[in-house]
Write an enzyme that holds these catalytic residues in place. Structure first.
Site, PDB file in Angstrom:
ATOM      1  N   ASN A 156      13.636  45.990 -64.145  1.00  0.00           N
ATOM      2  CA  ASN A 156      13.089  45.170 -63.071  1.00  0.00           C
ATOM      3  C   ASN A 156      12.929  43.697 -63.441  1.00  0.00           C
ATOM      4  OD1 ASN A 156      11.308  46.938 -64.618  1.00  0.00           O
ATOM      5  ND2 ASN A 156       9.613  45.798 -63.736  1.00  0.00           N
ATOM      6  N   CYS A 330       3.642  43.995 -61.069  1.00  0.00           N
ATOM      7  CA  CYS A 330       2.466  44.860 -61.163  1.00  0.00           C
ATOM      8  C   CYS A 330       1.449  44.290 -62.151  1.00  0.00           C
ATOM      9  CB  CYS A 330       2.875  46.257 -61.613  1.00  0.00           C
ATOM     10  SG  CYS A 330       4.234  46.909 -60.679  1.00  0.00           S
TER      11      CYS A 330
HETATM   12  N1  PLP Z   1       9.848  51.551 -61.597  1.00  0.00           N
HETATM   13  C1  PLP Z   1      10.330  50.305 -61.559  1.00  0.00           C
HETATM   14  C2  PLP Z   1      11.532  49.949 -62.366  1.00  0.00           C
HETATM   15  C3  PLP Z   1       9.702  49.329 -60.766  1.00  0.00           C
HETATM   16  O1  PLP Z   1      10.200  48.097 -60.722  1.00  0.00           O
HETATM   17  C4  PLP Z   1       8.547  49.697 -60.026  1.00  0.00           C
HETATM   18  C5  PLP Z   1       7.806  48.699 -59.264  1.00  0.00           C
HETATM   19  O2  PLP Z   1       7.675  47.541 -59.635  1.00  0.00           O
HETATM   20  C6  PLP Z   1       8.116  51.029 -60.086  1.00  0.00           C
HETATM   21  C7  PLP Z   1       8.786  51.924 -60.890  1.00  0.00           C
HETATM   22  C8  PLP Z   1       6.931  51.500 -59.303  1.00  0.00           C
HETATM   23  O3  PLP Z   1       7.246  51.626 -57.922  1.00  0.00           O
HETATM   24  P1  PLP Z   1       6.109  51.934 -56.859  1.00  0.00           P
HETATM   25  O4  PLP Z   1       5.510  50.629 -56.487  1.00  0.00           O
HETATM   26  O5  PLP Z   1       6.811  52.581 -55.707  1.00  0.00           O
HETATM   27  O6  PLP Z   1       5.152  52.857 -57.502  1.00  0.00           O
END
Ligand code: PLP
Length: 405
Positions: A156, A330
């Site tokens: 990400n 996050c």
């Molecule tokens: N995995 C990755 C690679 C992400 O970028 C994210 C969110 O930033 C998530 C998991 C988590 O997603 P969710 O917001 O649907 O819990």
């Protein structure tokens, strides 16, 4: 110009088709599990979503288990795989140093909880600074003790794509379960679950131009599954709780849009990113794109800009009308440098000087140009306020020594 959004890896706006589909669904208040008239509309929305997801991903409808978000899907998958491992005398997990916290922290907790009772061992593979995945190290670690390999498809923060076909093939040959966090993959690179050998894929609707509050675990038929949320019989008894029908309707819309415009959108994203990077590298000195030559999703650019603080840059750009990212969305608001960038081998100073730009389907070239013009001015102003950077310019010190303290 109204504010421009370049933070699509954090979340995406609703696509017009998703919005229309959501609006149409608002009258559908029934419970999709109800067998009377009011349940029919919501049930059809869920059926449509499963059908479209199955077509898009090349999986079977029954392999799709809807969840509240990708974090939940990740947690459920990891818990299942770890329980399966314990029952099969496999106590090792192989993951990477750059996973999303929903994977990294869940695995960390297994390590703490089961270190003594089951001798839990976690191997965390670090990609190289340029994004290369250490496939030889993975090969060396795999064995009859491996319970699970959990490696994301695309990162990400840097946008790096890992060799997920090779990873799954090797891990399956060692008899392990394979999980892939596919949140940043959907809508960014072509993928077929059928042609991939792993067991589990996790997805999130809000990273795909749909509403928040919906995710999915794609579970290969025959692979083990434990419910994290128990109760009603929803999702073939795999995940209790009434489904988020409105979010499902929006996901139906964005998937329809993707089906029609996938190729065009992928070309556009790559054009925007390439144009952005070319101009930045040409016009702003002391900038590095560490993963530039690695396989990448087409929308993401992760830069190290010497002499600036990522947080300060982000706020200055926001004031000028551009929304970008620094570190994971996050964890923004936390002063610590991004654990993911450190996981890629960046120094603390480099991680703190990083900027993430992630483009989306509705961005335009003119916005990118306006952004680069602004970035140039802002970076120059911030560098002029940084005595260490200015001194380094005078002394012509090598770039790696002039990153922020
Ligand atoms: N995995 C990755 C690679 C992400 O970028 C994210 C969110 O930033 C998530 C998991 C988590 O997603 P969710 O917001 O649907 O819990």
């Amino acid at each position: 110009m109204s504010p421009v959004y370049f933070d699509h890896n954090a979340t995406t706006p609703l696509s017009p088709t998703a919005l229309k589909s959501l609006q149409d669904s608002l009258v559908e208040f029934g419970n999709p599990s109800s067998i009377h008239t009011f349940g029919r509309g919501p049930k059809k929305i869920l059926r449509d979503l499963r059908e479209l997801l199955a077509q898009t991903l090349g999986c079977h409808g029954v392999e799709i288990c809807l969840t509240s978000c990708a974090s939940e899907a990740n947690t459920s998958i990891l818990q299942t795989a770890w329980r399966w491992g314990r029952e099969n005398q496999r106590n090792e997990i192989i993951t990477s140093t750059v996973e999303h916290p929903s994977v990294a922290k869940t695995i960390e907790q297994f390590e703490i909880d089961f270190l003594e009772s089951h001798g839990a061992v976690v191997h965390r593979l670090a990609p190289l600074r340029d994004g290369t995945f250490p496939i030889e190290k993975l090969k060396a670690l795999l064995g009859e003790k491996t319970a699970l390999v959990s490696i994301m498809a695309a990162n990400n923060e840097t946008g790096t794509v890992f060799p997920f076909h090779k990873i799954a093939k090797l891990a399956k040959a060692a008899g392990a379960l394979v999980h892939m966090d596919g949140v940043q993959l959907l809508g960014k690179i072509p993928f077929s679950f059928k042609n991939w050998e792993g067991d589990y894929l996790s997805l999130s609707a809000h990273k795909f131009y749909s509403l928040k509050g919906l995710g999915a675990a794609i579970i290969r038929r025959g692979s083990p599954w434990d419910s994290l949320i128990r109760g009603g019989p929803q999702e073939r008894q795999r995940r209790a709780g009434t489904e988020n029908v409105q979010a499902a309707a929006s996901w139906v819309g964005s998937l329809i849009e993707w089906r029609e415009k996938a190729e065009k959108n992928l070309v556009l994203l790559a054009q925007l990113r390439d144009h952005f990077e070319a101009r930045v590298m040409e016009e702003i000195p002391d900038v590095e794109i560490p993963c530039a030559s690695a396989p990448r999703i087409p929308n993401t650019s992760s830069l190290i800009i010497a002499g600036i603080q990522g947080e300060t840059l982000l706020m200055s750009l926001d004031l000028k009308g551009f929304a970008v990212g620094t570190g994971a969305a996050c964890s923004s608001g936390r002063p610590e440098p991004s654990a993911t960038l450190l996981g890629f081998g960046l120094t603390r100073a480099e991680a703190e000087s990083s900027l993430r730009v992630s483009f989306g389907w509705f961005n335009q070239l003119a916005e990118v140009d306006a952004f680069v013009d602004t970035l140039k001015t802002v970076v120059s102003r911030l560098r002029n306020l940084n005595p260490k950077y200015l001194r380094s310019q005078l002394a012509n010190t090598p770039q790696e020594e002039v990153l922020i303290d």
